[in-house]
Scaffold this motif. Structure first.
Motif, PDB file in Angstrom:
ATOM      1  N   ARG A   1      45.902  30.080  44.595  1.00 14.08           N
ATOM      2  CA  ARG A   1      44.804  30.899  45.095  1.00 14.08           C
ATOM      3  C   ARG A   1      45.134  32.380  44.949  1.00 14.08           C
ATOM      4  N   PRO A   2      44.222  33.150  44.345  1.00 12.57           N
ATOM      5  CA  PRO A   2      44.511  34.578  44.144  1.00 12.57           C
ATOM      6  C   PRO A   2      44.481  35.351  45.449  1.00 12.57           C
TER       7      PRO A   2
ATOM      8  N   VAL B   1      45.242  40.519  43.525  1.00 15.74           N
ATOM      9  CA  VAL B   1      44.966  39.843  42.257  1.00 15.74           C
ATOM     10  C   VAL B   1      43.487  39.955  41.902  1.00 15.74           C
ATOM     11  N   LEU B   2      42.635  39.921  42.910  1.00 11.38           N
ATOM     12  CA  LEU B   2      41.195  40.045  42.674  1.00 11.38           C
ATOM     13  C   LEU B   2      40.770  41.488  42.406  1.00 11.38           C
ATOM     14  N   LEU B   3      41.442  42.438  43.052  1.00 14.73           N
ATOM     15  CA  LEU B   3      41.012  43.837  42.954  1.00 14.73           C
ATOM     16  C   LEU B   3      41.605  44.581  41.764  1.00 14.73           C
ATOM     17  N   LEU B   4      42.846  44.255  41.404  1.00 16.00           N
ATOM     18  CA  LEU B   4      43.522  44.990  40.336  1.00 16.00           C
ATOM     19  C   LEU B   4      42.735  44.999  39.022  1.00 16.00           C
ATOM     20  N   PRO B   5      42.206  43.864  38.566  1.00 17.68           N
ATOM     21  CA  PRO B   5      41.458  43.911  37.296  1.00 17.68           C
ATOM     22  C   PRO B   5      40.230  44.803  37.350  1.00 17.68           C
TER      23      PRO B   5
ATOM     24  N   VAL C   1      41.907  36.770  36.212  1.00 10.66           N
ATOM     25  CA  VAL C   1      42.222  36.209  37.528  1.00 10.66           C
ATOM     26  C   VAL C   1      42.759  34.788  37.401  1.00 10.66           C
ATOM     27  N   VAL C   2      42.125  33.997  36.551  1.00 10.55           N
ATOM     28  CA  VAL C   2      42.546  32.609  36.360  1.00 10.55           C
ATOM     29  C   VAL C   2      43.959  32.531  35.787  1.00 10.55           C
ATOM     30  N   ALA C   3      44.378  33.548  35.036  1.00  8.78           N
ATOM     31  CA  ALA C   3      45.688  33.536  34.379  1.00  8.78           C
ATOM     32  C   ALA C   3      46.835  33.849  35.325  1.00  8.78           C
ATOM     33  N   TRP C   4      46.571  34.240  36.559  1.00  9.72           N
ATOM     34  CA  TRP C   4      47.602  34.672  37.496  1.00  9.72           C
ATOM     35  C   TRP C   4      48.779  33.697  37.596  1.00  9.72           C
TER      36      TRP C   4
ATOM     37  N   TYR D   1      48.538  42.285  31.556  1.00  8.31           N
ATOM     38  CA  TYR D   1      47.526  41.386  30.988  1.00  8.31           C
ATOM     39  C   TYR D   1      46.119  41.875  31.337  1.00  8.31           C
ATOM     40  N   ALA D   2      45.931  42.308  32.577  1.00  4.70           N
ATOM     41  CA  ALA D   2      44.632  42.846  32.973  1.00  4.70           C
ATOM     42  C   ALA D   2      44.284  44.093  32.154  1.00  4.70           C
ATOM     43  N   ALA D   3      45.279  44.958  31.957  1.00  2.00           N
ATOM     44  CA  ALA D   3      45.052  46.165  31.159  1.00  2.00           C
ATOM     45  C   ALA D   3      44.701  45.806  29.723  1.00  2.00           C
ATOM     46  N   PHE D   4      45.411  44.835  29.150  1.00  2.00           N
ATOM     47  CA  PHE D   4      45.148  44.430  27.770  1.00  2.00           C
ATOM     48  C   PHE D   4      43.733  43.899  27.616  1.00  2.00           C
TER      49      PHE D   4
END
Length: 384
Positions: free
Chosen positions: A12-13, A17-21, A120-123, A136-139
């Protein structure tokens, strides 16, 4: 790419994890918009989404609006749009009937939301490492080729569904993986090879549970969920082939129409070598062919890292996703590698291990986004 825990609660994120992206959604949108204004200062700002829609994106818009061709279109390299698999364009087309927005605007917004979900799913697959997750989020959302995931290309849906396949496989949930794989095989042709990943994971699980290979055939066939999963996983591919057979009388039109783009099946090693030795003229550092070839080499090297980590389901999937397109030439290899989730996730875990390398990588992603977006707007064919 790390193996996720079997404890579902750990998947579970958290709030971060939810806000960073979301930070990279905003920064990526700003960078791409400023690059658009810089490259095309006389174009109305309302044409931002249209300006980023290039190459195959225009095919997808037409598919979402009018469906599949009934004959080759002379004005479009005498090709039909059968080379493009249906799931994502159909999804955009269906949503477009409910939300009255221009297709490219709707598709771009949906792609951004899908890219966010994919991150988010990739966490868990990123080892729950915040540095790897940040990279990964930045990419995906703010990086040099983030336009692949934020305009109308199927790469973003391919990434999300691939990530779901390996999330489910991490818990040995064969049916969940199969449902994701079925949609994946209707998104891009190589998605059908996720079926092999499910089979490899089942073999690994059997060996781990029993401690032997004896009786493996009966042991696997005696698992109804696994048998059903293997049946379900390629359904997107076979459904599309059946549709093409009904629609134009050629179930393999997605392959046959490749000739209109000058693609010929040959030895992938030959294509790779010819690309690597194709040195540029005019003082450029690398030719377009070399960029595409190096993208494929990078994918193969990281696949080797996956093998070293004994991530065999991902290894099998990546090998097919690299070699099959490479057998038809180098075209789009950079885009294909960018959209191959096990490769980019693994790269993020490697670069995120060291704080200094992490910082350099993050800065490089953000700065690179400006220059590569300008190259995209300028029509650089290495990015096609």
């Amino acid at each position: 790419m790390h193996s996720p825990s079997t404890d579902f609660r750990q998947d579970r994120p958290t709030a971060i994890v939810l806000l960073l992206p979301l930070i990279f959604v905003l920064s990526g949108t700003l960078i791409r918009f400023l690059a658009f204004r810089y490259a095309e200062p006389d174009t109305e700002w309302t044409q931002y989404f249209d300006a980023l829609c290039r190459w195959d994106c225009t095919w997808y818009i037409r598919m979402a609006e009018t469906g599949y061709d009934t004959f080759p279109v002379p004005s479009r390299v005498s090709a039909g749009n059968w080379a493009f698999f249906p799931f994502y364009p159909i999804l955009v087309g269906l949503i477009g009937k409910l939300i009255p927005l221009p297709t490219i605007v709707l598709a771009s917004l949906l792609s951004i939301a899908t890219a966010y979900a994919a991150v988010v799913v990739a966490w868990p697959l990123l080892g729950r490492n915040i540095r790897a997750y940040t990279l990964y989020a930045a990419f995906m959302l703010s990086g040099p080729v983030s336009f692949y995931f934020t305009t109308f290309f199927t790469e973003v849906m391919f990434v999300l569904l691939t990530t779901l396949v390996f999330r489910f496989l991490g818990r040995s949930d064969y049916l969940g993986a199969a449902a994701s794989a079925a949609l994946l095989s209707g998104t891009r042709i190589v998605g059908v090879f996720a079926s092999l990943s499910i089979g490899v994971k089942a073999l690994m699980d059997y060996r781990q549970d029993k401690g032997t290979w004896r009786g493996i055939v009966g042991g696997l066939l005696g698992q109804p969920k696994l048998v059903l999963a293997i049946f379900i996983s390629p359904l997107g591919f076979f459904t599309y082939a059946a549709f093409l057979n009904y629609w134009i009388g050629d179930g393999l039109a997605f392959s046959h129409t490749q000739r209109a783009w000058g693609r010929q099946i040959a030895n992938p090693a030959t294509y790779l070598w010819e690309g690597l030795v194709n040195w540029p003229n005019g003082g450029a550092l690398l030719s377009n062919s070399q960029i595409l070839a190096l993208a494929a080499v990078t994918g193969l090297v990281i696949t080797g890292v996956l093998a070293w980590r004994k991530q065999w389901p991902a290894v099998v999937f990546c090998l097919f996703c690299i070699i099959i397109p490479l057998a038809a030439g180098l075209a789009s290899m950079l885009r294909f590698m960018a959209g191959l989730a096990p490769i980019t996730i693994t790269a993020a875990t490697i670069l995120g291990k060291n704080r200094v390398i992490f910082a350099i990588s993050l800065i490089g992603l953000i700065i690179g986004a400006w220059f590569v977006t300008l190259a995209w707007l300028g029509g650089n064919v290495a990015l096609v």
